[in-house]
Every structure is written in structure tokens, then in C-alpha cells.
Design a protein around this motif. Structure first.
Motif, short mmCIF file in Angstrom:
data_model
loop_
_atom_site.label_atom_id
_atom_site.label_comp_id
_atom_site.label_asym_id
_atom_site.label_seq_id
_atom_site.Cartn_x
_atom_site.Cartn_y
_atom_site.Cartn_z
N ASP A 31 -5.97 7.29 -6.68
CA ASP A 31 -6.82 8.41 -7.07
C ASP A 31 -6.36 9.96 -6.97
O ASP A 31 -7.12 10.82 -6.95
N GLY A 32 -5.03 9.87 -6.83
CA GLY A 32 -4.16 11.24 -6.56
C GLY A 32 -4.37 11.86 -5.30
O GLY A 32 -4.34 13.18 -4.91
N GLY A 33 -4.79 11.03 -4.29
CA GLY A 33 -4.96 11.48 -2.81
C GLY A 33 -3.93 12.58 -2.16
O GLY A 33 -4.29 13.45 -1.46
N TYR A 34 -2.90 12.37 -2.63
CA TYR A 34 -1.50 12.98 -2.00
C TYR A 34 -1.38 14.32 -2.95
O TYR A 34 -1.03 15.24 -2.44
N ARG A 35 -1.95 14.59 -3.96
CA ARG A 35 -1.98 15.57 -4.74
C ARG A 35 -3.25 16.30 -4.72
O ARG A 35 -3.43 17.44 -5.59
N ARG A 36 -4.14 16.23 -3.85
CA ARG A 36 -5.46 16.94 -3.65
C ARG A 36 -5.59 17.70 -2.46
O ARG A 36 -5.98 17.09 -1.39
N TRP A 68 2.74 19.33 6.26
CA TRP A 68 3.37 18.20 6.20
C TRP A 68 3.92 17.61 4.87
O TRP A 68 4.86 17.54 4.66
N LEU A 69 2.85 17.90 4.08
CA LEU A 69 3.09 17.54 2.48
C LEU A 69 4.01 18.49 2.05
O LEU A 69 5.04 17.94 1.25
N GLN A 129 4.06 10.48 -1.78
CA GLN A 129 3.07 10.32 -2.71
C GLN A 129 2.49 9.31 -2.41
O GLN A 129 1.34 8.69 -3.26
N HIS A 130 3.05 8.22 -1.48
CA HIS A 130 2.37 7.16 -1.16
C HIS A 130 2.84 6.77 0.36
O HIS A 130 3.78 7.49 0.74
N PRO A 131 2.46 5.67 1.02
CA PRO A 131 3.00 5.19 2.28
C PRO A 131 4.61 5.07 2.28
O PRO A 131 5.10 4.67 1.21
N LEU A 132 5.29 5.40 3.18
CA LEU A 132 6.63 5.33 3.59
C LEU A 132 7.48 4.30 2.76
O LEU A 132 8.33 4.56 1.97
N TYR A 133 6.98 3.02 3.08
CA TYR A 133 7.88 1.78 2.43
C TYR A 133 7.06 1.22 1.31
O TYR A 133 7.15 0.11 1.24
N TRP A 134 6.39 2.00 0.42
CA TRP A 134 5.69 1.57 -0.64
C TRP A 134 6.59 2.00 -1.88
O TRP A 134 7.27 3.12 -1.80
#
Length: 449
Positions: free
Chosen positions: A229-234, A245-246, A267-272
Motif C-alpha cells: 500500500d506504499g507505506g514506506y512512501r507515505r 530514519w527514512l 522500502q520494505h523490511p531489511l531482509y526482503w
């Protein structure tokens, strides 16, 4: 009177696990790349032996150092973190191993030859558990740099649950009332069940209002919905600290097979990663399909907070977490674990670097808390909303830096993770991590707002 065989068994287990984590690495793997969250495995081994020298052999008997010229190198407060990688000053594998085993032989001989007081037994346990903390950090070192799985890790653990049923999807309801938190201030004088570090003391009563908390950890499936849902870009989902942090975080992820670190913005968890039309997760040196029902792991406090804002939830306070996990009330028998006072087993919790958070969040019902909350011990360290601060009446313990260095700027996590030793964890244990840490085994559960 203490059980000598129990203490010797704990010593042997601690020694053998450390040796296995070092001996299973090739010589070139001992020189891990520098990373702010890990130490070289040989330094971890030498530091553990040094701790026994200082807090058992010197403290109790005045025994001189095995090699006084090396003391400052093994002492974490006399050598800068970056300098622990210097091959110029540190001995190699054979010499470090010899030092480690020599100190263990001295400790074993002392246990066999002395009738230990409760205070002495407390010092031994303190040193053992300190080493188990470093065993956990040696495991996340392997994850960080993409080394093979540690000995004893189960590649494909038996999954005892699938997706959560409707009951598990409902919040547990915790009534308002008076609850007990922490361990007794005098617990250093007790040999076994009442052992605690200074950050867990003193035990005290708290008044809490009614609240509702998730019965399960947040799963990969639930966190993936936020990612897609674009959570890291909101930015509206992120607090000031989260946005900072971002903006400034550059994750250094050593991708297996790559010759150098890969730098990326979160943009997603570290190891994804998304590859071959599927989401994948790195487990040590292998990329595996992302298991949607397993708990999300390796997420920072800021990521957990942003997910809560997206989902209309909140993180629990650490006292809410402990009440939901243990349910201890004044005047009632005190429980150290969600299921009671029996030592953790694989049926209760994912610990000891075996299943590595690969089981469903619905698995392990034998470990449920009195309120039906699942996996509150093991699987992932759970972020809470609280800063790591001393309880009222706090007193520094034998090792003055166990808690004090983290007070103020760290966040509290609870419950232990998949790499935590079952000998170490209990429901009152408080771990402190900086909110940006995502290389450790951290996840979360949430409360209704």
C-alpha cells in the motif's frame, strides 16, 4: 544448597554452543566485514572468557589474569568497537580458543571444589547469561553478513499452526486493575528461579486501565499489505523520528553472492526482496519464499510504529506487555513465563536458534499466556512504546553497565527472540535496542487504540 550438576550442565552447554558457533566457520569467515551491529566471532569468544576472569576468578579469589597484556583487548570498555577487527593486535583462532578453554577449565574446577554460597552462585549465573547474550549476537552476526545457518538450526521447522483462526484474530481483553511488574530487589540472593538483572528490579505494583492487545504477533502477510500500500512512501504514517530514519537511513545489506555491500533506502523490511514474481526473505545465506503466516522480523521501531499508524493500532507499553504475558497480581503465585513456571521447551516457544521465526504466528498454543496471547516468549523481540528507563528504586548490580548505558535513548523490547537462549529468558526480562535497529530479531504485536 545448589545443584552442582545443574550448574555444570549449564556451563557445558554455554561452552559448547560458543565453540560450535566459532568452529563451524572457516578461517576467512572469522574476519567478518565491519558492521556497527556485530562483533567478530573470535572477539566474542575472548570477551566471554574475560568476563569469567573478572567477575568470578578475580572477584572471588584474586586470581591473576591468564594474560594481562590481553585484558584491555577483551574488555568492551577499553577497546573501541571498530578496533575489534584489527588483526594486528588480536590472537588468532588457536590462541583464542586455548584461552577460552583454559578459563572454562578453571571455572569448572572451582565449581567442583567449592561449596558455593548463593552470592557466588549468582555470580556464576550472571557470567553464564552474559555469555548467552553474546551467543545471540553471534547468531545475528551470521544473519547480517549472510553466513550459513548455525549448527542446530532447523531449516524447515514443523509448522504446528496455519493462519490464525477467528479467535486468535480477536484481541485479548485485559481488565483494569492492580498488577505486579518485575522481579524482587533482593533477587540476587536467590539461586535459581528468582535470578534477575538490575533492569528488571525492583518488583512493584502498577494500576492499569482496561486495554485490548493482539493475541498474535503481526505476520508477514499483515506487514506485506502495508508495504504494497506504499507505506514506506507515505510520510503521514511516520513520526518525526521515523521520517528522519527514512531520510537518512542507508541500510547496509550484505546480499549473499555479492562482493560488496548493497546500499538502499528502506522500502520494505531489511531482509526482503521481490524477485522472480514473488516476495523472498533471506535466512542466513539462503533466499526463501516469504512465509505469509510467519511473524515479521528484522523491523525497526520506526517501521512498527508506522505500521500501527497505517492499521489504526498502537504499540503496547512495556507494562501492558508484561501484564498480558504473565498476568501477575498481588497475593497470587508469581509466574515467570506465560504458561507458568516450567522451563521453556520447543512446545512453548521458538528459542535457541532452531526454528528461527519460521513458524506461523498461530503455532505453539502450549505457550499461551493467561489471556490467550501466543508467542509472547521467543520468535521475535517485541517492540513496546516505552523508552528504556530504570524502575523506581533501581540499584546498580555487580556489573554497572548491564542497563545504565542504555537508559534514555533506547526502546524497550520484551519476550526474547528466536535466537535467544531458553536458559536466559523470562517474562520480566527487559531488552533495550536503539529504535533504528533492524538487524536484530525484532517484531511486534499491537493494541487497540
Amino acid at each position: 544448597m545448589y545443584d552442582q550438576n545443574w550448574l555444570l550442565d549449564l556451563l557445558a552447554t554455554t561452552r559448547d554452543r560458543t565453540l560450535a558457533l566459532v568452529d563451524s566457520l572457516a578461517d576467512d569467515q572469522l574476519n567478518v566485514p565491519w558492521h556497527p551491529g556485530v562483533n567478530p566471532p573470535l572477539w566474542e569468544m575472548g570477551h566471554a572468557a574475560f568476563f569469567y576472569e573478572v567477575f568470578v576468578l578475580k572477584w572471588l579469589d584474586g586470581v591473576p589474569s591468564y594474560d594481562p597484556s590481553m585484558d584491555d583487548l577483551w574488555d568492551s570498555f577499553h577497546i573501541d568497537h571498530r578496533d575489534r577487527w584489527s588483526r594486528e593486535f588480536f590472537p588468532g583462532r588457536d590462541a583464542t580458543r586455548q584461552y577460552f578453554l583454559a578459563i572454562y577449565q578453571r571455572i569448572e574446577a572451582r565449581i567442583r571444589q567449592h561449596d558455593l554460597s548463593e552470592q557466588e552462585l549468582y555470580l556464576y549465573r550472571y557470567a553464564f547469561y552474559h555469555q548467552h547474550m553474546h551467543i545471540e549476537s553471534m547468531i545475528w552476526c551470521r544473519q547480517t553478513v549472510g553466513y550459513p545457518q548455525p549448527p542446530g538450526q532447523v531449516s524447515e521447522p514443523e509448522v504446528t499452526g496455519e493462519s490464525p483462526n477467528e479467535d486468535l484474530k480477536e484481541d485479548a481483553e485485559i481488565p483494569a486493575g492492580t498488577w505486579l511488574i518485575g522481579m524482587p530487589a533482593e533477587s540476587q540472593h536467590y539461586a535459581r528461579e528468582d535470578f534477575a538483572f538490575d533492569g528488571e528490579k525492583p518488583r512493584h505494583e502498577v494500576q492499569l486501565e482496561y486495554f485490548r492487545i493482539g493475541r498474535t504477533l503481526v505476520s508477514n502477510r499483515e506487514f506485506l499489505a502495508f508495504v504494497e500500500d506504499g507505506g514506506y512512501r507515505r510520510p503521514e504514517l511516520w513520526s518525526f523520528g521515523g521520517r528522519k530514519w527514512l531520510e537518512t537511513e542507508t541500510d547496509v545489506a550484505l546480499v549473499y553472492g555479492e562482493p560488496s555491500p548493497v546500499l538502499r533506502c528502506p522500502q520494505h523490511p531489511l531482509y526482503w526482496q521481490y524477485r522472480h514474481n514473488q516476495w523472498q526473505q533471506r535466512l542466513f545465506d539462503q533466499w526463501l519464499p516469504l512465509d505469509p503466516e510467519a511473524p515479521v522480523v528484522h523491523v525497526s521501531y520506526w517501521e512498527a510504529e508506522a505500521w500501527c499508524n497505517w492499521a489504526g493500532r498502537r504499540l503496547p507499553t512495556e507494562r501492558e506487555w508484561e501484564v498480558a504475558a504473565l498476568g501477575n497480581r498481588p497475593g497470587e503465585p508469581f509466574r515467570r513465563f506465560p504458561w507458568g513456571n516450567d522451563a521453556p521447551s520447543p512446545q512453548h516457544a521458538d528459542l535457541d536458534a532452531t526454528a528461527m521465526a519460521r513458524q506461523s504466528v498461530a503455532a505453539l498454543p502450549a505457550g499461551d499466556s493467561p489471556f490467550g496471547c501466543r508467542q509472547m516468549i521467543g520468535s521475535v523481540w517485541e517492540w513496546t512504546s516505552d523508552q528504556f528507563l530504570p524502575y523506581d528504586g533501581f540499584r546498580v548490580d555487580m556489573y554497572p553497565f548491564m542497563s545504565t548505558l542504555q537508559f534514555g535513548d533506547h526502546k524497550v523490547t520484551r519476550g526474547g527472540g528466536c535466537a535467544t537462549s531458553s536458559a536466559l529468558i523470562r517474562g520480566t526480562y527487559r531488552q533495550a535496542y536503539l529504535p533504528q535497529r533492524n538487524d536484530v530479531y525484532t517484531g511486534f504485536r499491537t493494541c487497540a487504540r
